[in-house]
Structures are given as C-alpha cells and as structure tokens.
Design a protein around this motif. Structure first.
Motif, PDB file in Angstrom:
ATOM      1  N   ASP A  12       1.285  -5.766   2.032  1.00  0.00           N
ATOM      2  CA  ASP A  12       2.365  -4.768   1.983  1.00  0.00           C
ATOM      3  C   ASP A  12       3.467  -5.038   3.021  1.00  0.00           C
ATOM      4  OD1 ASP A  12       0.046  -3.874   0.663  1.00  0.00           O
ATOM      5  OD2 ASP A  12       0.603  -1.759   0.916  1.00  0.00           O
ATOM      6  N   GLU A  43       5.542  -2.293  -1.980  1.00  0.00           N
ATOM      7  CA  GLU A  43       5.638  -0.829  -2.136  1.00  0.00           C
ATOM      8  C   GLU A  43       6.229  -0.129  -0.920  1.00  0.00           C
ATOM      9  OE1 GLU A  43       2.186   1.571  -2.373  1.00  0.00           O
ATOM     10  OE2 GLU A  43       1.471   0.945  -0.425  1.00  0.00           O
ATOM     11  N   HIS A  72       3.174   4.010  -3.552  1.00  0.00           N
ATOM     12  CA  HIS A  72       4.501   4.340  -3.024  1.00  0.00           C
ATOM     13  C   HIS A  72       5.659   3.925  -3.938  1.00  0.00           C
ATOM     14  CE1 HIS A  72       3.462   6.071   0.801  1.00  0.00           C
ATOM     15  NE2 HIS A  72       2.581   5.108   1.012  1.00  0.00           N
ATOM     16  N   HIS A 154      -4.841  -2.476  -5.560  1.00  0.00           N
ATOM     17  CA  HIS A 154      -4.272  -1.639  -4.505  1.00  0.00           C
ATOM     18  C   HIS A 154      -5.170  -0.421  -4.342  1.00  0.00           C
ATOM     19  CE1 HIS A 154      -0.728  -0.631  -2.073  1.00  0.00           C
ATOM     20  NE2 HIS A 154      -0.938   0.628  -2.442  1.00  0.00           N
ATOM     21  N   HIS A 179      -2.973  -2.151   0.291  1.00  0.00           N
ATOM     22  CA  HIS A 179      -2.840  -0.710   0.544  1.00  0.00           C
ATOM     23  C   HIS A 179      -3.296  -0.254   1.933  1.00  0.00           C
ATOM     24  CE1 HIS A 179      -2.607   3.639   0.025  1.00  0.00           C
ATOM     25  NE2 HIS A 179      -3.880   3.726   0.366  1.00  0.00           N
TER      26      HIS A 179
END
Ligand code: FE2
Ligand code: FE2
Length: 259
Positions: A12, A43, A72, A154, A179
């Motif tokens: 991420d 995200e 997100h 995720h 995540h």
C-alpha cells in the motif's frame, strides 16, 4: 526470452511520501531485481485514504503496470471518473454485483499473458461476497487464457489470508497480502507452487503508525474522538516482494523488499 518472469508486488502506497518514493526509486528497483511486471496497491496513495485519478495516472507513468486497491478505494468518489475506463486499475472483485470497476485484468508481459486478480477479505473489513468462491469463478474464466495468475488479497486477518493462500495453491502463481501495512516474514512457496506472503507491507513513512502521523494516532487511541489523520513523513521505505515465476506459472523464488 527468459524462462522466468519476475513480478514485483508493492505494498500500500501511502500519500505523497509513498508516491515520491515510487517516482524516485521504482526504475532502479526494477533494474536491480530484473523485474518484468509491477503491481502496486494504491488504495492509500492520495492523502493516505483514497486514490485520486491524477495520482493513479502518475503511478502508472512511474512504471506501475497494474494498480490494485482495497476498502479505501471508495473513500473519494473522484475515482468513479476512471474506475470503469482505466483497465490497469482494479478494485476487489468480490464487491457485490453492480459495484463499479473491475476486479481482474489480463495483460501481456512480452508474449506471456498475466492475470492480476484483486480480492478483499471479510474478517473485520468488508461485507462482500466470498473471496474464496469468487477466486474459483475468475480462475475458471481465465485459466485457459493465462497461466500466470497473481492475486492481491487485501485482508486484515492472517488466518483468512493463509487459508486463502492454501486454497489457491497450485492454481494461483502468487498470492500476496495487503492492507495491514506491516510486512510479514512468512513468505514461502507453498507445496503446489504458489508464492505466498501474508502481507507485503507499506510504501511510505515508517516514522508513523501504518503511514499516518503517530501523535494523532495516539491521541485517537487515548480519546476515541476520531482525530483526523495526517500522512506522516520521515524514514520512508518501499515495501514489497519480487516473485520469480516459471512458464508453468509456478513461483520458484521470493525476495522481500524493505528499503
Ligand atoms: Fe491500505
Ligand atoms: Fe485497506
């Protein structure tokens, strides 16, 4: 042409510190590890909690081939401007039918088709369709077209992630988790050839609580008053993993990246 393909999966990307790292360092990282194909979870790339169309374009221009996402992705509605028309942007495939965007894509690395699938877990995360059964459905659709299948799973819970990895063993070439923003040390090639890691980690500031300002995070835990987060800066690192995959679609080597 080489007998293997090296896929870099990037954890991420958080805010401008994460995007700047990719802009400055991705090309050298790709060269150093002979990477053929780059997947990055985007995200959190905009302000730490969304993905703006402009920032998605930037990441693609820096050398990311496919952007995956997660919970997100829906935080800013601006993403709806591109989510149906940008084939290199994925959202988890197991959102209910009718959700905008796509959950998998097939692209070519040279002559070789590579399928990327994005799924999201259900423990403490999202009220979505079963990711295990959704994987089955997509696998049955794409297996004749792509021998190399990469999954960004995720999810919050390592139990769900590891169960999912074993469930896909021998069918997916790679299952990498995202995540949690914390890289796990459990990378391994599973019995039937699936390269697995519970979480590849985060790309951004490690002077932080999972990418956000640590003082604000502490205040939030102390007062439980939803203190707004800021993206943190300092001690910035790229987290990810390079999976070397043979032409049969089996992973033969994994190198974790934390630099
Ligand atoms: Fe994230
Ligand atoms: Fe997430």
């Amino acid at each position: 042409m080489s007998d293997t393909i090296a896929v870099l999966a990037i954890g991420d990307i958080v805010g401008s510190p994460g995007r700047d790292l990719i802009e400055r360092n991705l090309k050298a990282l790709v060269a150093r590890h002979n990477v053929d194909f780059v997947i990055a979870n985007g995200e959190n790339a905009s302000g730490g909690h969304s993905l703006q169309p402009k920032n998605a374009s930037e990441l693609l221009s820096y050398g990311v081939d496919v952007i995956t996402s997660g919970n997100h992705i829906w935080h800013s509605r601006k993403i709806l401007e591109i989510i149906d028309i940008e084939p290199r942007l994925l959202r988890p495939a197991n959102y209910p039918q009718g959700a905008p965007g796509r959950g998998y894509c097939i692209t070519r690395v040279g002559e070789t088709p590579v399928c990327v699938i994005n799924l999201i877990g259900r423990i403490e995360l999202a009220m979505v369709d079963c990711p295990f059964r959704k994987f089955d459905a997509i696998y049955n659709e794409v297996r004749e077209r792509a021998r190399i299948i990469i999954v960004d799973f995720h999810a919050e819970a390592t139990s769900e992630k590891r169960a999912f990895g074993w469930y896909c063993d021998g069918r997916a070439s790679v299952v990498f988790g995202t995540h949690t923003h914390v890289q796990t040390a459990d990378d391994e090639v599973l019995t039937k050839g699936t390269g697995y890691i519970s979480d590849v980690g985060m790309t951004g500031s490690f002077n932080s609580v999972i990418g956000v300002d640590k003082e604000k995070s502490i205040q939030n835990f102390l007062t439980q008053t939803r203190v707004p987060f800021d993206v943190a800066g300092g001690n910035e690192k790229i987290n990810g993993a390079v999976f070397t995959i043979d032409r049969q679609g089996k992973t033969i080597n994994i190198v974790r990246i934390n630099e």
